[in-house]
Design an enzyme around this catalytic site. Structure first.
Site, PDB file in Angstrom:
ATOM      1  N   VAL A  62       0.845  -1.197   0.000  1.00  0.00           N
ATOM      2  CA  VAL A  62       0.000   0.000   0.000  1.00  0.00           C
ATOM      3  C   VAL A  62       0.880   1.247   0.000  1.00  0.00           C
ATOM      4  O   VAL A  62       1.895   1.283   0.700  1.00  0.00           O
ATOM      5  CB  VAL A  62      -0.897   0.028   1.266  1.00  0.00           C
ATOM      6  N   CYS A  63       0.481   2.277  -0.763  1.00  0.00           N
ATOM      7  CA  CYS A  63       1.127   3.587  -0.687  1.00  0.00           C
ATOM      8  C   CYS A  63       0.052   4.649  -0.923  1.00  0.00           C
ATOM      9  O   CYS A  63      -1.135   4.379  -0.769  1.00  0.00           O
ATOM     10  CB  CYS A  63       2.288   3.703  -1.676  1.00  0.00           C
ATOM     11  N   ARG A  64       0.464   5.847  -1.310  1.00  0.00           N
ATOM     12  CA  ARG A  64      -0.509   6.923  -1.502  1.00  0.00           C
ATOM     13  C   ARG A  64      -1.361   6.692  -2.743  1.00  0.00           C
ATOM     14  O   ARG A  64      -2.578   6.813  -2.703  1.00  0.00           O
ATOM     15  CB  ARG A  64       0.208   8.272  -1.595  1.00  0.00           C
TER      16      ARG A  64
END
Length: 98
Positions: A62-64
């Site tokens: 997961v990231c932005r």
């Protein structure tokens, strides 16, 4: 590279599926809100902390927006890990955050 949408991941969590989520955002980004139960390993530290991960487990990165988590997936896959990218990242996340 395997991919799931943020909605897919939220559905799996609501159904009670045990997921190994790794958030590769920076500390200040995670402080604005993260998915409950996520493991935080900033992308820049992933190489040095991958020994904490188990190659027999599946991980969702997961990231932005999904770009850094995609790079994290490529890196971990090249080292024999089973990983999936959460496309859209936290920008697309509509579920609970802490």
């Amino acid at each position: 590279m395997k991919q799931l949408t943020a909605k897919d991941v939220e559905t799996l969590l609501v159904e009670g599926q045990p997921l190994n989520l790794i958030d590769v955002r920076e500390v200040d980004e995670v402080e604005t809100g993260k998915i409950p139960g996520v493991i935080h390993i900033p992308l820049g530290l992933l190489e040095f902390r991958m020994h904490e991960l188990d190659k027999s487990q599946d991980y969702i990165m997961v990231c932005r927006s999904g770009a850094r988590s995609g790079r994290a997936c490529q890196f971990l896959e090249s080292h024999g890990f089973k990983v999936t990218n959460m496309t859209g990242g936290m920008l697309a996340w509509e579920g609970e955050t802490k």
